[in-house]
Design an enzyme around this catalytic site. Structure first.
Site, PDB file in Angstrom:
ATOM      1  N   THR A 120       0.779  -1.230   0.110  1.00 56.27           N
ATOM      2  CA  THR A 120      -0.040  -0.038  -0.038  1.00 56.27           C
ATOM      3  C   THR A 120       0.913   1.335   0.013  1.00 56.27           C
ATOM      4  OG1 THR A 120      -1.652   1.251   1.599  1.00 56.27           O
ATOM      5  CG2 THR A 120       0.050  -0.492   2.597  1.00 56.27           C
ATOM      6  N   GLU A 122       0.341   3.437   2.113  1.00 52.81           N
ATOM      7  CA  GLU A 122       0.194   3.965   3.361  1.00 52.81           C
ATOM      8  C   GLU A 122       1.469   3.786   4.060  1.00 52.81           C
ATOM      9  OE1 GLU A 122      -3.429   3.258   5.614  1.00 52.81           O
ATOM     10  OE2 GLU A 122      -4.358   2.968   3.812  1.00 52.81           O
ATOM     11  N   LYS A 151       2.329  -3.394   7.256  1.00 51.76           N
ATOM     12  CA  LYS A 151       2.569  -3.434   5.786  1.00 51.76           C
ATOM     13  C   LYS A 151       4.051  -2.969   5.340  1.00 51.76           C
ATOM     14  CE  LYS A 151       0.253  -4.551   3.103  1.00 51.76           C
ATOM     15  NZ  LYS A 151      -0.381  -5.841   2.677  1.00 51.76           N
TER      16      LYS A 151
HETATM   17  N1  LIG Z   1      -7.973  -1.709  -0.401  1.00 52.38           N
HETATM   18  C1  LIG Z   1      -7.127  -0.921  -0.711  1.00 52.38           C
HETATM   19  O1  LIG Z   1      -7.414   0.284  -0.896  1.00 52.38           O
HETATM   20  C2  LIG Z   1      -5.507  -1.385  -1.136  1.00 52.38           C
HETATM   21  C3  LIG Z   1      -4.612  -0.539  -1.396  1.00 52.38           C
HETATM   22  C4  LIG Z   1      -3.345  -0.939  -1.700  1.00 52.38           C
HETATM   23  C5  LIG Z   1      -3.011  -1.984  -1.122  1.00 52.38           C
HETATM   24  N2  LIG Z   1      -3.906  -2.892  -0.472  1.00 52.38           N
HETATM   25  C6  LIG Z   1      -3.506  -4.162  -0.106  1.00 52.38           C
HETATM   26  O2  LIG Z   1      -4.042  -5.200  -0.777  1.00 52.38           O
HETATM   27  C7  LIG Z   1      -4.371  -6.339  -0.461  1.00 52.38           C
HETATM   28  C8  LIG Z   1      -5.970  -6.697  -0.255  1.00 52.38           C
HETATM   29  O3  LIG Z   1      -6.527  -5.906   0.033  1.00 52.38           O
HETATM   30  P1  LIG Z   1      -8.251  -5.889   0.268  1.00 52.38           P
HETATM   31  O4  LIG Z   1      -8.690  -4.542   0.280  1.00 52.38           O
HETATM   32  O5  LIG Z   1      -8.616  -6.787  -0.722  1.00 52.38           O
HETATM   33  O6  LIG Z   1      -8.462  -6.693   1.806  1.00 52.38           O
HETATM   34  P2  LIG Z   1      -9.651  -7.204   2.327  1.00 52.38           P
HETATM   35  O7  LIG Z   1      -9.660  -6.991   3.900  1.00 52.38           O
HETATM   36  O8  LIG Z   1     -10.893  -7.097   1.509  1.00 52.38           O
HETATM   37  O9  LIG Z   1      -9.471  -8.920   2.008  1.00 52.38           O
HETATM   38  C9  LIG Z   1      -8.343  -9.791   2.684  1.00 52.38           C
HETATM   39  C10 LIG Z   1      -8.655 -10.930   2.575  1.00 52.38           C
HETATM   40  O10 LIG Z   1      -7.549 -11.897   3.002  1.00 52.38           O
HETATM   41  C11 LIG Z   1      -8.016 -12.675   3.774  1.00 52.38           C
HETATM   42  N3  LIG Z   1      -6.964 -12.974   4.963  1.00 52.38           N
HETATM   43  C12 LIG Z   1      -6.630 -12.169   5.703  1.00 52.38           C
HETATM   44  N4  LIG Z   1      -5.783 -12.555   6.843  1.00 52.38           N
HETATM   45  C13 LIG Z   1      -5.377 -13.915   6.350  1.00 52.38           C
HETATM   46  C14 LIG Z   1      -4.612 -14.938   6.792  1.00 52.38           C
HETATM   47  N5  LIG Z   1      -3.844 -14.923   7.701  1.00 52.38           N
HETATM   48  N6  LIG Z   1      -4.409 -16.103   5.950  1.00 52.38           N
HETATM   49  C15 LIG Z   1      -5.189 -16.121   4.599  1.00 52.38           C
HETATM   50  N7  LIG Z   1      -6.162 -15.272   4.471  1.00 52.38           N
HETATM   51  C16 LIG Z   1      -6.136 -14.312   4.710  1.00 52.38           C
HETATM   52  C17 LIG Z   1      -9.425 -12.330   4.594  1.00 52.38           C
HETATM   53  O11 LIG Z   1     -10.062 -13.487   4.824  1.00 52.38           O
HETATM   54  C18 LIG Z   1      -9.814 -11.728   3.250  1.00 52.38           C
HETATM   55  O12 LIG Z   1     -10.947 -12.563   2.225  1.00 52.38           O
HETATM   56  C19 LIG Z   1      -4.082  -6.052   1.236  1.00 52.38           C
HETATM   57  O13 LIG Z   1      -2.592  -6.793   1.471  1.00 52.38           O
HETATM   58  C20 LIG Z   1      -3.999  -4.631   1.398  1.00 52.38           C
HETATM   59  O14 LIG Z   1      -2.920  -4.185   2.260  1.00 52.38           O
HETATM   60  C21 LIG Z   1      -5.352  -2.608  -0.271  1.00 52.38           C
END
Ligand SMILES: NC(=O)c1ccc[n+]([C@@H]2O[C@H](COP(=O)([O-])OP(=O)(O)OC[C@H]3O[C@@H](n4cnc5c(N)ncnc54)[C@H](O)[C@@H]3O)[C@@H](O)[C@H]2O)c1
Length: 325
Positions: A120, A122, A151
């Protein structure tokens, strides 16, 4: 390719799997722990050819190793992703975002396979609201809440393993995503569902916090390009070039949905709230041919449509506070 995609029942991972299997003749094993953040609508992924689901925790090294044998690449989306939850308690964030990534690193090192890690913007911290600049390649990390600190830690672990063991890993740091299948704890889905149900829409402080929005499709296309053509060891920044304040986002949604502005309710600001995220897309990603394709207003309309069509599954945002599954 044979991909192990982690966290593929969540927001970005599920969009990635849908798009990747639509455009590529890949085999994808989705490994997800099925936390509260997994979206029940993603059960329909099982109808896609080339798709398998395994319920497992990325921090379980033995299971990850056995699942990953024969794979070309692990694409790691799995994480605890909500800043507010990390402020309430950071334990799970340390577990999934740091211990989990360390377990994946040991697996890819031992099996000699590749990793793409989804991170991210962030990690860079908060940019001055009036500064005439954005975070860019080489900007120093300055995480300011428990989520972004975990992160940043995982990014550093990957860089350290790349330097020490010459593993084959890439990282992408992307700005705020929006689009279909996002959990209603996040600003845009929460606003849409509360507006639909006539509930108050909470906004932290004066709502002047600036985020750089990118449609999840554009993020997924960047990840796909990096997997296909990225250079080992490289970090790719992915920006939306679309900076909007939280208050403007909510007002745009209310306008599109034809709902009154008096639904907005200003609440006490999040502790240590970052005021501005803004990120310059890496030249190295542009050189791979990546371009953003969805403008914020058009993407917002399409996103609203997704939540209206599926509002019964999503319920109203108040119910989500106690978890989804
Ligand atoms: N949403 C955003 O705006 C954004 C922006 C940049 C980066 N990211 C990164 O992208 C990735 C996905 O984000 P998102 O918004 O889809 O998150 P989300 O919370 O919607 O989904 C995360 C998924 O990971 C699974 N999970 C969590 N811990 C786990 C574990 N220990 N083992 C297996 N599965 C596990 C959860 O069950 C869930 O299905 C993250 O790493 C986040 O840091 C998100």
């Amino acid at each position: 390719m044979r991909l192990v995609v982690t966290g593929g029942l969540g927001f970005i991972g599920s969009n990635f799997i849908r798009e990747r299997l639509h455009e590529h003749d890949d085999e994808i094993v989705n490994v997800d722990r099925v936390t509260y953040a997994s979206n029940p609508l993603n059960r329909d992924l099982s109808t896609l050819e080339g798709y398998t689901f395994i319920k497992a925790d990325i921090a379980d090294y033995d299971r990850m190793k056995s699942i990953s044998k024969g794979a070309d690449c692990i694409v790691n989306f799995a994480a605890e992703s909500h800043v507010d939850n990390s402020i309430a308690s950071s334990d799970l964030f340390i577990h999934s975002n740091i211990v989990g990534v360390h377990s994946i690193l040991k697996v890819i090192h031992e099996l000699g396979i590749r990793l793409h890690h989804v991170s991210t913007d962030e990690v860079f911290g908060s940019m001055d609201q009036n500064a005439n600049e954005k975070f860019h390649d080489g900007s120093p990390y300055n995480p300011r809440n428990p989520y972004s600190a975990t992160k940043a830690s995982s990014d550093f672990l990957i860089r350290a393993f790349s330097n020490t063991y010459r593993i084959n890993a890439t990282i992408s740091n992307c700005s705020n995503n929006y689009g279909p299948y996002q959990h209603p704890e996040k600003l845009i889905p929460k606003t849409i569902l509360n507006a639909l149900n006539g509930h108050k829409i909470p906004i932290y402080g004066n709502g002047g916090q600036i985020r750089d929005w990118i449609h999840v499709h554009d993020h997924c296309s960047a990840i796909s390009l990096i997997i296909d053509r990225g250079r080992p060891g490289e970090t790719y920044l992915v920006g939306g070039n679309s900076e909007v304040t939280n208050l403007e986002v909510v007002n745009k949604i209310l306008k599109i949905m034809n709902k009154p502005q008096n639904l907005i309710s200003h609440v006490t600001d999040r502790p240590g709230h970052d005021m501005r995220y803004a990120i310059e897309t890496s030249q190295s990603l542009k050189a791979l041919g990546w371009k953003k394709t969805i403008g914020f207003d058009a993407g917002l309309r399409e996103t609203i449509r997704h939540y209206l069509e599926n509002h019964e599954t999503y319920g109203n945002a108040r119910q989500w506070e106690s978890g989804w599954i």
